[in-house]
Enzyme design. Sequence first.
Site, PDB file in Angstrom:
ATOM      1  N   HIS A   1       0.854  -1.179   0.000  1.00 53.33           N
ATOM      2  CA  HIS A   1       0.000   0.000   0.000  1.00 53.33           C
ATOM      3  C   HIS A   1       0.891   1.230   0.000  1.00 53.33           C
ATOM      4  CE1 HIS A   1      -3.113   2.869   1.098  1.00 53.33           C
ATOM      5  NE2 HIS A   1      -3.937   1.976   0.585  1.00 53.33           N
TER       6      HIS A   1
ATOM      7  N   ASP B   1      -7.861  -5.670   0.147  1.00 54.80           N
ATOM      8  CA  ASP B   1      -8.341  -6.534  -0.939  1.00 54.80           C
ATOM      9  C   ASP B   1      -7.927  -7.982  -0.766  1.00 54.80           C
ATOM     10  OD1 ASP B   1      -9.657  -4.537  -2.307  1.00 54.80           O
ATOM     11  OD2 ASP B   1      -7.798  -3.828  -3.203  1.00 54.80           O
TER      12      ASP B   1
HETATM   13  N1  CMC Z   1       4.308  -7.615  -4.785  1.00 52.90           N
HETATM   14  C1  CMC Z   1       5.651  -7.579  -4.965  1.00 52.90           C
HETATM   15  N2  CMC Z   1       6.406  -6.464  -4.890  1.00 52.90           N
HETATM   16  C2  CMC Z   1       5.763  -5.323  -4.608  1.00 52.90           C
HETATM   17  C3  CMC Z   1       4.366  -5.269  -4.394  1.00 52.90           C
HETATM   18  C4  CMC Z   1       3.646  -6.478  -4.484  1.00 52.90           C
HETATM   19  N3  CMC Z   1       2.323  -6.478  -4.299  1.00 52.90           N
HETATM   20  N4  CMC Z   1       3.997  -4.001  -4.142  1.00 52.90           N
HETATM   21  C5  CMC Z   1       5.111  -3.266  -4.184  1.00 52.90           C
HETATM   22  N5  CMC Z   1       6.182  -4.066  -4.467  1.00 52.90           N
HETATM   23  C6  CMC Z   1       7.585  -3.631  -4.551  1.00 52.90           C
HETATM   24  C7  CMC Z   1       7.845  -2.920  -5.862  1.00 52.90           C
HETATM   25  O1  CMC Z   1       8.280  -3.790  -6.875  1.00 52.90           O
HETATM   26  C8  CMC Z   1       8.886  -1.912  -5.475  1.00 52.90           C
HETATM   27  O2  CMC Z   1      10.134  -2.575  -5.441  1.00 52.90           O
HETATM   28  P1  CMC Z   1      11.474  -1.759  -5.835  1.00 52.90           P
HETATM   29  O3  CMC Z   1      11.597  -0.652  -4.812  1.00 52.90           O
HETATM   30  O4  CMC Z   1      12.557  -2.792  -5.726  1.00 52.90           O
HETATM   31  O5  CMC Z   1      11.267  -1.233  -7.213  1.00 52.90           O
HETATM   32  C9  CMC Z   1       8.533  -1.537  -4.026  1.00 52.90           C
HETATM   33  O6  CMC Z   1       7.804  -2.670  -3.511  1.00 52.90           O
HETATM   34  C10 CMC Z   1       7.670  -0.286  -3.910  1.00 52.90           C
HETATM   35  O7  CMC Z   1       6.563  -0.421  -4.817  1.00 52.90           O
HETATM   36  P2  CMC Z   1       5.852   0.803  -5.528  1.00 52.90           P
HETATM   37  O8  CMC Z   1       5.083   0.301  -6.697  1.00 52.90           O
HETATM   38  O9  CMC Z   1       6.872   1.883  -5.778  1.00 52.90           O
HETATM   39  O10 CMC Z   1       4.882   1.284  -4.367  1.00 52.90           O
HETATM   40  P3  CMC Z   1       3.599   2.185  -4.522  1.00 52.90           P
HETATM   41  O11 CMC Z   1       3.389   2.823  -3.213  1.00 52.90           O
HETATM   42  O12 CMC Z   1       3.740   3.074  -5.709  1.00 52.90           O
HETATM   43  O13 CMC Z   1       2.457   1.115  -4.861  1.00 52.90           O
HETATM   44  C11 CMC Z   1       0.668  -0.415  -4.672  1.00 52.90           C
HETATM   45  C12 CMC Z   1       1.489   0.694  -3.971  1.00 52.90           C
HETATM   46  C13 CMC Z   1      -0.551  -0.736  -3.802  1.00 52.90           C
HETATM   47  C14 CMC Z   1       0.198   0.081  -6.033  1.00 52.90           C
HETATM   48  C15 CMC Z   1       1.560  -1.678  -4.825  1.00 52.90           C
HETATM   49  O14 CMC Z   1       1.976  -2.140  -3.562  1.00 52.90           O
HETATM   50  C16 CMC Z   1       0.864  -2.785  -5.600  1.00 52.90           C
HETATM   51  O15 CMC Z   1       0.900  -2.788  -6.840  1.00 52.90           O
HETATM   52  N6  CMC Z   1       0.202  -3.779  -4.870  1.00 52.90           N
HETATM   53  C17 CMC Z   1      -0.556  -4.815  -5.529  1.00 52.90           C
HETATM   54  C18 CMC Z   1      -1.904  -4.273  -5.944  1.00 52.90           C
HETATM   55  C19 CMC Z   1      -2.837  -4.087  -4.761  1.00 52.90           C
HETATM   56  O16 CMC Z   1      -3.007  -4.970  -3.931  1.00 52.90           O
HETATM   57  N7  CMC Z   1      -3.512  -2.911  -4.722  1.00 52.90           N
HETATM   58  C20 CMC Z   1      -4.545  -2.610  -3.726  1.00 52.90           C
HETATM   59  C21 CMC Z   1      -4.138  -1.495  -2.830  1.00 52.90           C
HETATM   60  S1  CMC Z   1      -5.257  -1.357  -1.399  1.00 52.90           S
HETATM   61  C22 CMC Z   1      -6.830  -0.988  -2.079  1.00 52.90           C
HETATM   62  C23 CMC Z   1      -6.848   0.274  -2.841  1.00 52.90           C
HETATM   63  O17 CMC Z   1      -6.239   1.270  -2.477  1.00 52.90           O
HETATM   64  O18 CMC Z   1      -7.566   0.312  -3.859  1.00 52.90           O
END
Ligand code: CMC
Length: 431
Positions: free
Chosen positions: A308, A366
């Site tokens: 998140h 989720d």
């Molecule tokens: N699985 C594996 N690696 C992950 C994941 C994951 N679910 N989420 C983040 N990472 C890694 C990512 O690869 C990155 O690694 P690095 O720093 O080495 O490049 C690091 O963690 C930071 O990720 P980010 O994409 O820069 O983080 P963000 O804050 O921009 O993204 C997120 C947050 C929720 C989009 C992301 O964690 C994600 O894609 N999660 C899976 C989708 C999900 O479950 N979304 C629902 C969120 S809660 C409900 C809502 O808000 O709608």
Amino acid sequence: MTDPEKTATLSYDGKSFDLPVYSPTAGPDVIDIRKLYADAGVFTYDPGFTSTASCDSTITYIDGGAGVLLHRGYPIDQLASKSHYLEVCYLLLYGELPTAAQLEDFETRVTRHTMIHEQMHNFFRGFRRDAHPMATMVGVVGAMSAFYHDSTDINDPWQREVASIRLIAKMPTIAAMAYKYSIGQPFNYPRNDLDYAANFLHMCFAVPAEKYEVNPILSRAMDRIFILHADHEQNASTSTVRLASSSGANPFACIAAGIACLWGPAHGGANQACLEMLKEIGSVDRIPEFIARAKDKDDPFRLMGFGHRVYKNFDPRAKVMKQSADEVLDLLGIEDNPLLQVAKELERIALQDEYFADKKLFPNVDFYSGIILEAMGFPTSMFTPIFALSRTVGWISQWKEMIGDPQMKIGRPRQLYLGETQRDYIDVENR
Ligand code: CMC
């Protein structure tokens, strides 16, 4: 709100600029950079808004480190256990918990608006049967502006109020109709003798040929899912609604924009993607393979339902949702559900894994909602529409807050331009 004791000073190009600092009621101080471009001729750069407050708000507060989520000051776990969805809607919309009389009046107003214009039934029939219900919802909610002309004037507080009530009341009807249409069953009209969640279950699962009794335990679980998704500060879809409405667009068009944004798998679409992932994993012995893929930089696969932007310790909604999943499966007598076994084991392994610990990746809301929704009988394609109907009150509350602010301005971000500088056109034969 401005703290005279605190000023931020930015040094740039040999000059320094004092910037006002605001102290919120909770959360980190905020530096006001609004005059920076006029005074210093520079922009700030923050793609993804990781350090930018896009507005001020009094609705929802999140402390991502402590796993705190408050609506109008009330903790989400208290609301989920003691309140019910329409009361939470009132709280989000008007700022205070209602008295018994206020609640009764609000429930009556919402209940009286649950039907949609009969002509909209024809509109549904224009979609392909195999359309994703979110596609249908984006279209139908946007089309509400073509059916409810008397509540599209955003400058009229009464019309804003009517539009808000209409959206909260009709969204379950629209979501249920999108579902019924996709499975070729007749639409069910709303039943105003049922509460909000029970009515939604009825519209989704009743068929004319049989009597359908809503299980009160399931409607309570449904209601809790609605509460847990009701609002979440300035997330992507809420920011989309605010940006769309900053131009003065009508509320139905703006909520349709929010639904479109929510659909993505990084946001509301994650609940569908998460359950599909759990099914693909299928059994506990395949978990290590998927964990390895999630950690592989060359593989775009992510563990859906994990991570998140704001929560870096735990998602307080996931805590309640997990408890609810256990209760629902127990009550339905399916506690040995293989998906739940995979989910529990995946959570256990991921939480012990260094990669997930280092990146502070925890199960989010989720992760468990899909298990409950599937146990209730919803197909995965309905998970995100249910999120959308629950979040509508949050979008509407944030929209009302913004429109009611006399200082509202059109949202117009700037950019760090890295393209070509001016050059002369070259005729096609000379390229
Ligand atoms: N699985 C594996 N690696 C992950 C994941 C994951 N679910 N989420 C983040 N990472 C890694 C990512 O690869 C990155 O690694 P690095 O720093 O080495 O490049 C690091 O963690 C930071 O990720 P980010 O994409 O820069 O983080 P963000 O804050 O921009 O993204 C997120 C947050 C929720 C989009 C992301 O964690 C994600 O894609 N999660 C899976 C989708 C999900 O479950 N979304 C629902 C969120 S809660 C409900 C809502 O808000 O709608």
